[in-house]
Scaffold this motif. Structure first.
Motif, PDB file in Angstrom:
ATOM      1  N   SER A 174       0.804  -1.218   0.000  1.00 49.19           N
ATOM      2  CA  SER A 174       0.000   0.000   0.000  1.00 49.19           C
ATOM      3  C   SER A 174       0.840   1.273   0.000  1.00 49.19           C
ATOM      4  CB  SER A 174      -0.947  -0.004   1.202  1.00 49.19           C
ATOM      5  OG  SER A 174      -0.236  -0.310   2.379  1.00 49.19           O
ATOM      6  N   SER A 175       2.151   1.187   0.167  1.00 43.94           N
ATOM      7  CA  SER A 175       2.942   2.419   0.079  1.00 43.94           C
ATOM      8  C   SER A 175       3.117   2.835  -1.376  1.00 43.94           C
ATOM      9  CB  SER A 175       4.309   2.235   0.747  1.00 43.94           C
ATOM     10  OG  SER A 175       5.140   1.435  -0.051  1.00 43.94           O
ATOM     11  N   LYS A 176       2.796   1.933  -2.291  1.00 41.43           N
ATOM     12  CA  LYS A 176       2.978   2.256  -3.704  1.00 41.43           C
ATOM     13  C   LYS A 176       1.652   2.422  -4.445  1.00 41.43           C
ATOM     14  CE  LYS A 176       7.473   0.080  -4.379  1.00 41.43           C
ATOM     15  NZ  LYS A 176       7.688  -0.562  -3.074  1.00 41.43           N
ATOM     16  N   LEU A 177       0.711   1.527  -4.155  1.00 43.63           N
ATOM     17  CA  LEU A 177      -0.516   1.513  -4.939  1.00 43.63           C
ATOM     18  C   LEU A 177      -1.715   1.308  -4.030  1.00 43.63           C
ATOM     19  CD1 LEU A 177       0.910  -0.805  -7.680  1.00 43.63           C
ATOM     20  CD2 LEU A 177       0.074   1.488  -8.130  1.00 43.63           C
ATOM     21  N   SER A 178      -2.852   1.803  -4.479  1.00 38.53           N
ATOM     22  CA  SER A 178      -4.066   1.604  -3.715  1.00 38.53           C
ATOM     23  C   SER A 178      -4.493   0.141  -3.826  1.00 38.53           C
ATOM     24  CB  SER A 178      -5.168   2.520  -4.240  1.00 38.53           C
ATOM     25  OG  SER A 178      -5.475   2.192  -5.568  1.00 38.53           O
ATOM     26  N   THR A 179      -5.293  -0.291  -2.874  1.00 39.72           N
ATOM     27  CA  THR A 179      -5.682  -1.705  -2.808  1.00 39.72           C
ATOM     28  C   THR A 179      -6.313  -2.163  -4.118  1.00 39.72           C
ATOM     29  OG1 THR A 179      -6.152  -1.249  -0.516  1.00 39.72           O
ATOM     30  CG2 THR A 179      -6.891  -3.354  -1.363  1.00 39.72           C
ATOM     31  N   LYS A 180      -7.125  -1.305  -4.702  1.00 37.28           N
ATOM     32  CA  LYS A 180      -7.818  -1.743  -5.914  1.00 37.28           C
ATOM     33  C   LYS A 180      -6.880  -1.826  -7.117  1.00 37.28           C
ATOM     34  CE  LYS A 180      -9.378   2.434  -8.165  1.00 37.28           C
ATOM     35  NZ  LYS A 180     -10.379   3.111  -8.894  1.00 37.28           N
ATOM     36  N   ASN A 181      -5.756  -1.179  -7.031  1.00 36.72           N
ATOM     37  CA  ASN A 181      -4.849  -1.131  -8.178  1.00 36.72           C
ATOM     38  C   ASN A 181      -3.570  -1.913  -7.972  1.00 36.72           C
ATOM     39  OD1 ASN A 181      -6.089   0.257 -10.129  1.00 36.72           O
ATOM     40  ND2 ASN A 181      -4.758   2.044 -10.095  1.00 36.72           N
ATOM     41  N   ARG A 182      -3.525  -2.710  -6.908  1.00 36.48           N
ATOM     42  CA  ARG A 182      -2.208  -3.228  -6.555  1.00 36.48           C
ATOM     43  C   ARG A 182      -1.729  -4.357  -7.464  1.00 36.48           C
ATOM     44  NH1 ARG A 182      -3.580  -5.568  -0.650  1.00 36.48           N
ATOM     45  NH2 ARG A 182      -2.679  -3.537  -0.180  1.00 36.48           N
ATOM     46  N   TRP A 183      -2.630  -5.034  -8.154  1.00 32.44           N
ATOM     47  CA  TRP A 183      -2.204  -6.148  -9.005  1.00 32.44           C
ATOM     48  C   TRP A 183      -1.941  -5.701 -10.431  1.00 32.44           C
ATOM     49  CZ3 TRP A 183      -0.633 -10.875  -7.693  1.00 32.44           C
ATOM     50  CH2 TRP A 183      -0.948 -11.347  -6.403  1.00 32.44           C
ATOM     51  N   GLY A 184      -0.909  -6.256 -11.014  1.00 34.03           N
ATOM     52  CA  GLY A 184      -0.637  -6.012 -12.419  1.00 34.03           C
ATOM     53  C   GLY A 184      -0.266  -7.308 -13.113  1.00 34.03           C
ATOM     54  N   TYR A 185      -0.585  -7.405 -14.393  1.00 35.60           N
ATOM     55  CA  TYR A 185      -0.372  -8.656 -15.134  1.00 35.60           C
ATOM     56  C   TYR A 185       0.428  -8.367 -16.394  1.00 35.60           C
ATOM     57  CZ  TYR A 185      -4.127  -9.612 -11.910  1.00 35.60           C
ATOM     58  OH  TYR A 185      -4.864  -9.701 -10.763  1.00 35.60           O
ATOM     59  N   PHE A 186       1.453  -9.129 -16.598  1.00 37.38           N
ATOM     60  CA  PHE A 186       2.409  -8.817 -17.661  1.00 37.38           C
ATOM     61  C   PHE A 186       2.663 -10.033 -18.544  1.00 37.38           C
ATOM     62  CE2 PHE A 186       3.077  -6.182 -14.002  1.00 37.38           C
ATOM     63  CZ  PHE A 186       3.038  -4.911 -14.553  1.00 37.38           C
ATOM     64  N   PRO A 187       2.001 -10.099 -19.683  1.00 40.85           N
ATOM     65  CA  PRO A 187       2.212 -11.213 -20.597  1.00 40.85           C
ATOM     66  C   PRO A 187       3.248 -10.885 -21.678  1.00 40.85           C
ATOM     67  CG  PRO A 187       0.302  -9.951 -21.276  1.00 40.85           C
ATOM     68  CD  PRO A 187       0.919  -9.212 -20.112  1.00 40.85           C
ATOM     69  N   SER A 188       3.771 -11.917 -22.276  1.00 44.31           N
ATOM     70  CA  SER A 188       4.620 -11.694 -23.445  1.00 44.31           C
ATOM     71  C   SER A 188       4.671 -12.968 -24.277  1.00 44.31           C
ATOM     72  CB  SER A 188       6.042 -11.298 -23.029  1.00 44.31           C
ATOM     73  OG  SER A 188       6.760 -12.434 -22.625  1.00 44.31           O
ATOM     74  N   VAL A 189       4.907 -12.807 -25.551  1.00 43.98           N
ATOM     75  CA  VAL A 189       5.102 -13.957 -26.435  1.00 43.98           C
ATOM     76  C   VAL A 189       6.262 -13.660 -27.372  1.00 43.98           C
ATOM     77  CG1 VAL A 189       2.744 -14.838 -26.454  1.00 43.98           C
ATOM     78  CG2 VAL A 189       3.390 -13.045 -28.058  1.00 43.98           C
ATOM     79  N   SER A 190       6.910 -14.716 -27.787  1.00 46.49           N
ATOM     80  CA  SER A 190       7.994 -14.535 -28.745  1.00 46.49           C
ATOM     81  C   SER A 190       8.147 -15.817 -29.561  1.00 46.49           C
ATOM     82  CB  SER A 190       9.300 -14.187 -28.034  1.00 46.49           C
ATOM     83  OG  SER A 190       9.599 -15.152 -27.055  1.00 46.49           O
ATOM     84  N   ALA A 191       8.756 -15.657 -30.724  1.00 44.81           N
ATOM     85  CA  ALA A 191       8.913 -16.804 -31.612  1.00 44.81           C
ATOM     86  C   ALA A 191      10.209 -16.685 -32.387  1.00 44.81           C
ATOM     87  CB  ALA A 191       7.735 -16.865 -32.599  1.00 44.81           C
ATOM     88  N   GLY A 192      10.763 -17.832 -32.740  1.00 51.47           N
ATOM     89  CA  GLY A 192      11.997 -17.817 -33.519  1.00 51.47           C
ATOM     90  C   GLY A 192      11.953 -18.870 -34.620  1.00 51.47           C
TER      91      GLY A 192
END
Lengths: 611, 1035
Positions: free
Chosen positions: B620-638
């Motif tokens: 809570s020192s950084k973000l409000s309770t409702k905003n505290r989660w973040g989701y980070f996807p990525s894809v890559s191919a070779g």
């Protein structure tokens, strides 16, 4: 083997879930604050919210941002009392351009922005008190403390609106705490003044009066007398002279105020005069230790009316430190004042000539020097060795606001503690005289005017005319922030400020180091041998008015001279423009963040001529 | 494949030996050294397998008629029919393709050929034997798209890293995330380059995404060295001696030029300067030479490493003693770092280990760059007419002399003398007779500096790997950091000039401590199905906690101590008369919970796919309770084209050895811009005061809301696309890597001032801006042998376009306006459509017909009198390209490395000259160019518009030869006689040659500064050139 796998997976799952369940781990309470929702309930909370409002008024008298002097100094800038000087013509430009109405003066002026914002900060803090402890119809003001806090906040809110109205014309009227999405717009001028007058009136009836002339605490807090004085001022500005007369008379008749004697005039602006009988409302400044060595800039703000290019200072003043705006009295003001009352208490308390500054006050190591010796003492006088000249100075200096050694906080070398006057009795008398001059006098108006003049040691007046009121007010309240507003509302601004189109500005110079003539051409110095056999280089030519002289430690003569030179700004079309310069522009930040939108009727419309 | 084989040895090999015949043998490399840990197995039956001992030997029972397969990482695998042979001498050839071997990625390793993201890998050899003791600085010029700045040459100043441009307007959120052996650290300055095995820079979003909300500015993974599993351990000792001195210098006016400048400016004549005693007619002080001399740095590294098939260790002790080039011993950096790395296989399925570093440091400096009154700027601006010392008070300028003779009177009216500093000869430190204030002798600030900081830091991890079945590894890892630091300062009364003097003593000390831990649990599973389908999965979670707190105290007064000898200068010696200050004690905590996972799939070494996912939650020192989660996807191919039949069959490997295309997309966050409950508003309790009573000191306290809340506040989010290619040609001699990236960062945190009428002065942080970074990165290398002569040339080049693509219209001038200098109207600026914090001022046209400067107004018309509305874009402060070049030659033990790096496309403003202080010195450029490309001196010396224009701005392009190193390794046949395995001695010139047209001190140092101050060169401690000798010995 299989068993081991199961154990591993169980351990792994346990480890992962152990920590993951408990989102409470993420709740870390903030330290040193109180939740907003639980505040604004008790008498103590009301008082605490009020203190914050006063604290914000104090802020107006310090440095609002880099190089911004206190607000009243800055409100004088466009008037005819001072030069906004400096090391050169581009030093502290923000003040200089207002003072001279330079062509470069636009809506992006740091001083104007800072002052505008600070007044609304006061209004916000006052609204926090009023919204939370008054409510719609006073239902929240359920204790005497809350009632008084609300009344005081109301006066400060109205006062801030009045100052804004004087300088910005139609500043937004903010009568409650705004939320973050609000889009304020210009007020209706009439509605705004009615609001101001009404707030003062409402508050005056809810406030206790000052407990007599000796009630010092009653001078540093809003009382009934202060509310009435402000009410009278608002009514005069608004043109309600009869109402003003009545309001101001109540202050006069209260017996709670009086003028200090002429001999104590100079003390009004120093600790010796804090809370005295003449003070109706002033900001109390007493630096407790907590501000520390460099905690406050009051001294610096004060110094902006002082001189920093002196080698030595009279004993009772403070050595100049730091950086400030070198403001000096204007030649126009000096001429008028000296003509009226040379040698009066007031003249001596307000201004000093260069020569008197060097000789009339005790200096360190003065010994038994005579006047001539003092004049030639190389240890005092202008220090123009460091800089070629002092911009915008005609050989006189302010004494009115010069910080005194005795004003210093005992634990500080840079914080002074003299109180800052917002309203004093002399202004009440002068406002009363004006109201009488406009609405009819029974003799009490003239007597009020003469009370001010005779206290100052100046000639008194035979009749109550507006001209006499104007003159007396100019001299008495010089640099106290009223003159420019007065000129505008009297319709005198164009006439009185016409001199600002003059292309010449006085420079105070040390002749010895000045090797330019009036046209800016180089003059070759010549070598001279004096009677003592000393050889020196000088500009063997008398150019400009000599206002002082001294010899340096090698015996070379220096002369302080005033040279009127073209600083280049007048030629670019500077000077007061009627129809525009009566009002300050709304700050660029304000206009760009909240531009006027004719469709929604929100946003700020720029003042005429500043668009 | 190799890993699977090795695992099978441990899991099954030992039980499968009841076979027909025993064979034995030795596996050696082409150099005749034993290959340890090579897998020897029966082809087609990996249950009959063994690994070679530290001496390279093996024995194995094999069925008749079988074929032996020998594999080892980094070597070409061999198959040998057993036939009747029972003894084998097998020589494994180096596998050039797998020299690139594995690359560390987040929570795992991958073969470089399997990579689908953009990862720059810098190896040990690239980092060795550099004069810097900072791992971050050693990365400079080594990887495309990775900018490393050393913005100060002061001892112990760390280098700053920027990966793929500048993505944030704030100062705190620009650097990458550092992970050292799995531990998150704040910086990597403590790591001596000699301790590092490799550094991987995860540049694209897909690679970095496994670190989610912390990875928006890239990730740097550092792997420290580990023990080798050789038969015999190694003891090593490295010594370096560097002699530092001022490199590229700012050319300022000498006495004659200075006087001429003053005369032309109409200020004062030579005669006046002489007659007034300001100049003695001969003094011509070069202040840079007065301030900077020679500095000496010693560095010792001592350690041992070794191991066997169950465990390995690496122990290293590194001591650096750096004395900066400023005069005296007041700027130094001393650091002792111990690195302890060890692992041990307790059971065949259970391994434990640790990577721990213990650091002790001590640091002192002569002041950070300051606009006013700084030591460093002082060396640039003080006039050359002032001597360094005054021999008698008569030589002092007026005010100083007056202060010397008069002293001062305190508030009680008592008279005192000022404290004047003298050198050991009793001479007084000078001050300029022309300029009060900033014109002070820089040496006096050194003489009166007694501040230093010191501390201990422990950083490390302990981990356990559990391998319950083939292909599966579960790791539980505890990382920890413990910091203890202490700093102290002492200053005496002094007098320099009327602006810089003090009548009081001031003693201060502060002590702080912090600890951090992270607990991470993750599992990796890799399996190959039907020989062609390689599948990998990783999943895990992490929890971190941080606590820091400290206390500080100060004491001020005219006579606050019992005594003032050196052994009295402590707060404890307080005599009771001074003013005391205390602070601190309030803990600051932060915590984070994260879940992450990765799936990889590769088919037939031709097609690879990868997906990453991370979920982060912050406290809570950084973000409000409702905003505290973040989701980070990525894809890559070779797509490894070179493994396709149509290439394999048609193109010789000698021509096209390898070719792969890859693409990636992902989202990262930048959490470092958030701290201190920025989203919330509370009541600042008793924070204001007013006094309702005259004449007593009781204050009444007031409380007020601390701002407007913004519960929607969240981190900055970057979305990045990367397209790349890796290729090798001509039998792997020529390598080429190309990347293009496009990174959009949204939600830049802008502190927007609420509308003035709202009356809240505190600015509200709002996600209100976007910035785009895009660019190309090229890496090109060539290596070959001509007989014994081996040479290689590697270069990298990258471009960068940076542009602010959105800024909330509510952002006023206060948000847009960055830093400026003195009364210059030129400043840095933040505005949509332009690079972040560009230079904003008047656009200079040239000399007008009247001889004065002319400018372009905003509409492009010529004007002599621009107003502040005419300020416009002048140039970017961010380099638009950078490059590095490394040449290595090696012949019979003699080696030569030449390494250079450069950047350009940015502009710098040397902040020296001030129109309101025209008596200060200035760059010679302005003197020499006066009347040519810029107005003559009398027509510009006091024209602030001119000085606020593009005429005072210079290209920041530079190329530095960072290193020329010549080394010689004594032949082993000599050194072995005295039990030395390797002995190499070298000599090196580091940062010796700088090519730039920039007239200030150091374009590299000037390029940085704070985020908003970028481009404004306010006199930093310049980078030094270094002459270095070193010796490396191993036993």
């Amino acid at each position: 083997m299989k068993k081991i796998y199961i154990i591993f997976i169980a351990i792994a799952a346990a480890l992962v879930t152990l920590v993951s369940c408990n989102q409470k781990l993420l709740d870390i309470p903030q330290k040193g604050v109180v939740a907003y929702e639980t505040f604004y309930q008790t008498d103590e909370d009301a008082f605490s919210a009020l203190v914050s409002t006063y604290a914000n008024v104090v802020k107006l008298y310090g440095k609002l941002n880099s190089n911004t002097p206190s607000y009243n100094v800055f409100f004088n800038a466009p008037g005819d009392e001072l030069y906004w000087g400096g090391s050169n013509k581009d030093d502290h430009v923000a003040g200089q351009e207002i003072n001279e109405f330079r062509v470069t003066f636009n809506d992006n002026n740091g001083h104007i922005t800072a002052v505008y914002k600070t007044f609304y900060e006061i209004i916000y803090k006052a609204n926090l008190v009023i919204d939370n402890f008054y409510g719609e119809n006073g239902e929240l003001a359920d204790s005497p403390t809350k009632k008084q806090c609300v009344a005081e906040a109301r006066v400060l809110r109205a006062w801030a609106h009045m100052e804004l109205a004087n300088h910005f014309g139609t500043p937004p009227l903010v009568d409650h705490v705004l939320d973050g999405n609000a889009k304020p717009t210009n007020s209706d001028k009439e509605e705004l003044w009615q609001f101001i007058i009404n707030d003062f009136k409402t508050a005056a009836e809810a406030l206790p009066a000052r407990a007599g002339k000796n009630d010092k605490d009653g001078a540093v807090r809003i009382t009934q007398g202060a509310a009435l004085a402000f009410l009278g001022k608002a009514q005069v500005i608004h043109g309600d002279y009869a109402d003003a007369k009545a309001s101001l008379k109540r202050v006069i008749d209260s017996g709670n105020y009086d003028l200090v004697p002429g001999t104590k005039m100079a003390d009004l602006f120093h600790m010796a005069g804090d809370g005295c009988e003449e003070k109706i409302f002033e900001i109390n400044v007493e630096d407790a230790d907590k501000y520390g060595k460099n905690g406050r800039w009051d001294y610096q703000a004060n110094q902006s009316l002082f001189f920093r290019q002196l080698k030595a200072f009279p004993d009772f003043t403070l050595q100049s430190v730091g950086w400030g705006n070198n403001m000096a009295p204007s030649e126009k003001f000096l001429t008028a004042l000296l003509k009226n009352e040379k040698g009066s208490y007031r003249q001596k308390a307000w201004v000093v000539s260069y020569e008197d500054l060097l000789t009339e006050y005790p200096y360190p190591k003065d010994g038994s020097m005579g006047k001539d010796e003092k004049l030639l003492d190389g240890n005092r006088g202008l220090d123009l060795q460091k800089r070629p000249d002092l911009y915008a100075n005609c050989g006189w200096f302010f004494m009115k606001f010069v910080p005194r050694r005795s004003d210093l906080n005992a634990n500080s070398s840079s914080c002074t503690q003299e109180n800052k006057i917002v309203m004093r009795y002399a202004e009440v008398l002068l406002l009363y005289a004006e109201a009488c001059a406009m609405a009819g006098d029974d003799g009490s108006g003239l007597s009020a005017l003469n009370k001010v003049a005779s206290r100052a040691g100046a000639p008194t007046y035979a009749s109550l005319s507006m001209d006499n009121v104007k003159k007396e007010k100019w001299f008495e309240l010089a640099w106290e922030g009223t003159r420019f507003v007065d000129l505008v509302r009297w319709g005198d601004a164009a006439k009185e400020l016409a001199y600002k189109s003059n292309t010449k500005t006085p420079y105070l110079r040390d002749d010895f180091y000045t090797n330019k003539d009036g046209s800016g051409n180089l003059i070759t110095p010549v070598q001279v041998t004096d009677d003592m056999g000393l050889t020196y280089w000088t500009l063997n030519e008398d150019r400009g008015k000599v206002v002082g002289s001294y010899t340096d430690k090698t015996g070379r003569p220096h002369k302080a001279i005033v040279l009127w030179e073209d600083d280049g700004y007048g030629a670019k079309g500077g000077g007061f423009k009627p129809g525009k310069h009566e009002l300050y522009p709304f700050p660029l930040d304000v206009i760009t963040a909240n531009p006027w939108n004719p469709e929604t009727g929100t946003g700020i419309k720029q003042n005429p001529g500043w668009e | 494949m190799g890993i699977i084989a090795i695992l099978s040895v441990f899991l099954g090999g030992l039980t499968a030996q009841a076979q027909n015949r025993a064979v034995k043998g030795t596996v050696l490399d082409t150099g005749g050294q034993p290959v340890i840990g090579a897998v020897v197995m029966v082809a087609g039956n990996d249950r009959i397998a063994t690994i070679t001992a530290p001496d390279g030997t093996f024995t194995l029972n094999v069925p008749a008629g079988s074929t032996l397969s020998v594999e080892s990482l980094g070597y070409v695998s061999q198959t040998i029919p057993v036939g009747n042979q029972t003894e084998f001498n097998i020589i494994l050839e180096d596998d050039v393709e797998s020299i690139e071997e594995t690359v560390v990625v987040g929570y795992g390793v991958q073969r470089k050929s399997d990579l689908t993201g953009s990862v720059a890998s810098v190896r040990e050899a690239e980092l060795a034997n550099r004069s810097t003791s900072d791992a971050a600085a050693a990365l400079q010029g080594k990887a495309a798209g990775v900018q490393v700045y050393t913005n100060s040459g002061a001892p112990g100043e760390k280098a700053h890293i920027r990966v793929r441009g500048i993505s944030s307007n704030s100062g705190s959120g620009l650097g990458p995330l550092f992970i050292v052996d799995g531990l998150k650290v704040d910086d990597i300055q403590y790591l001596d380059p000699s301790m590092i095995e490799s550094m991987e820079v995860l540049k694209d979003a897909a690679s970095a995404a496994i670190y989610g909300a912390q990875a928006g500015n890239g990730v740097i993974l550092v792997t420290t060295k580990n023990g080798s599993k050789s038969k015999d351990g190694t003891i090593f000792y490295n010594y370096k001696l560097s002699v530092t001195s001022l490199g590229h210098r700012a050319e300022v006016l000498n006495a004659e030029e200075f006087i001429d400048f003053q005369q032309q400016a109409g200020q004062r004549t030579r005669e006046q300067l002489l007659s007034s005693g300001i100049w003695d007619g001969k003094t011509d002080t070069s202040w840079a030479d007065v301030l900077y001399g020679k500095g000496i740095t010693h560095s010792h590294t001592f350690g041992a490493q070794g191991g066997n098939d169950r465990g390995s260790y690496f122990l290293s002790l590194n001591y650096v003693d750096e004395n900066g080039m400023a005069q005296g011993d007041k700027d130094y950096y001393k650091r002792l770092t111990a690195q302890i790395n060890a692992d041990y296989k307790v059971k065949s399925w259970f391994t434990v280990g640790t990577n721990t570093s213990i650091e002790r440091y001590e640091k002192a400096d002569i002041g950070s760059p300051q606009e006013y009154g700084g030591t460093l700027l002082g060396a640039l601006i003080i006039d050359p007419l002032t001597p360094v010392y005054f021999n008698s008070p008569d030589e002092m300028p007026f005010n100083m002399n007056k202060a010397y003779t008069d002293g001062y009177t305190d508030q009680s009216g008592n008279h005192h003398d000022y404290n004047f500093y003298t050198n050991e000869k009793g001479q007084w430190y000078s001050t300029s007779g022309l300029l009060e204030g900033d014109g002070m002798n820089p040496l006096i600030n050194i003489a009166r500096a007694y501040g230093k900081s010191e501390g201990w830091r422990v950083r490390g991890t302990v981990f356990a790997n559990i391998t319950p079945f083939k292909g599966f590894v579960f790791t539980s890892r505890l990382g920890y950091r413990i910091n203890q630091s202490y700093s102290s300062d002492y200053s005496e009364p002094y007098y320099v000039n009327s602006k810089h003097h003090s009548e009081t003593y001031s003693i201060s000390a502060s002590s702080s401590q912090s600890y951090y831990y992270q607990w991470e649990n993750f599992a990796n599973y890799n399996v190959t199905l039907a020989k062609k389908h390689a599948i990998g999965a990783m999943a895990g979670m992490s929890y971190t906690f941080n606590d820091s707190r400290g206390v500080n105290a100060s004491l001020d007064g005219e006579d606050p101590l019992k005594g003032y000898a050196e052994n009295f200068r402590y707060l404890t010696q307080d005599n009771g008369s001074g003013k005391k200050g205390i602070g601190g004690g309030q803990p600051s905590n932060s915590t984070q919970i994260s879940y992450f996972g990765r799936l990889t799939y590769s088919y037939d070494n031709r097609y690879s796919l990868q997906a990453n996912f991370r979920a982060d939650a912050f406290d809570s020192s950084k973000l409000s309770t409702k905003n505290r989660w973040g989701y980070f996807p990525s894809v890559s191919a070779g797509w490894t084209v070179s493994n396709e039949r149509f290439i394999k069959d048609n193109v010789s490997r000698d021509i096209l050895s390898f070719l792969k295309f890859r693409a990636s997309w992902g989202i990262n966050g930048n959490i470092s811009v958030l701290s201190g409950y920025p989203y919330s508003t509370s009541i600042s309790y008793n924070d204001k005061n007013y006094q309702f009573h005259v004449g007593n000191n009781t204050l009444d306290y007031g409380s007020v809301p601390d701002g407007l809340a913004n519960p929607n506040l969240t981190w900055e989010t970057s979305v990045q696309t990367d397209i790349g290619m890796d290729a090798r040609f001509l039998n792997n001699r020529l390598t080429l890597g190309v990347d293009w990236f496009n990174k959009n960062t949204e939600g830049l945190i802008v502190r927007i001032a609420p509308l003035a009428e709202i009356g809240v002065s505190a600015q509200t942080p709002v996600n209100a801006g976007s910035v785009n970074n895009n660019g190309w990165e090229f890496e090109l290398g060539w290596q070959d042998n001509i007989g014994d002569f081996h040479y290689s040339l590697n270069g990298n080049f990258s471009t960068l376009n940076n542009k602010v693509t959105y800024l909330d219209p509510l952002a006023g001038e206060g948000v847009k306006s960055g830093s400026h200098f003195a009364n210059y109207k030129l400043s840095t600026w933040f505005e949509e459509g332009y690079p972040l914090w560009f230079l904003y001022g008047y656009k200079y046209k040239g000399i007008g017909s009247d001889g004065f400067a002319e400018f372009y107004d905003k509409e492009g018309n010529v004007t002599a009198t621009p107003t502040t509305d005419d300020r416009q874009f002048l140039g970017s402060t961010i380099p638009s390209y950078q490059y590095g070049l490394t040449l290595r030659l090696d012949w019979k033990g003699v080696d030569l490395t030449v390494f250079g790096t450069g950047s350009g496309g940015n502009w710098l403003v040397p902040c020296i000259y001030r129109t309101e202080h025209i008596q200060i010195n200035t760059l010679r450029y302005f003197y020499q160019e006066a009347g040519k490309s810029i107005p003559s001196i009398d027509k510009m010396y006091d024209k602030i518009d001119f000085w606020s224009s593009s005429a005072t701005m210079f290209k920041g392009d530079y190329f530095k030869i960072k290193q020329i190193q010549l080394g010689y390794t004594l032949p082993r046949k000599w050194t072995q006689k005295i039990l030395i395995k390797d002995l190499r001695a070298y000599v090196s010139l580091d940062d010796w040659f700088v090519f730039t047209k920039y007239p200030g001190f150091d374009p590299e140092a000037a390029t940085t500064g704070s985020s908003t101050g970028r481009g404004l060169d306010k006199g930093t401690y310049p980078n030094a050139k270094k002459l270095m000798f070193g010796v490396n010995i191993s036993f």
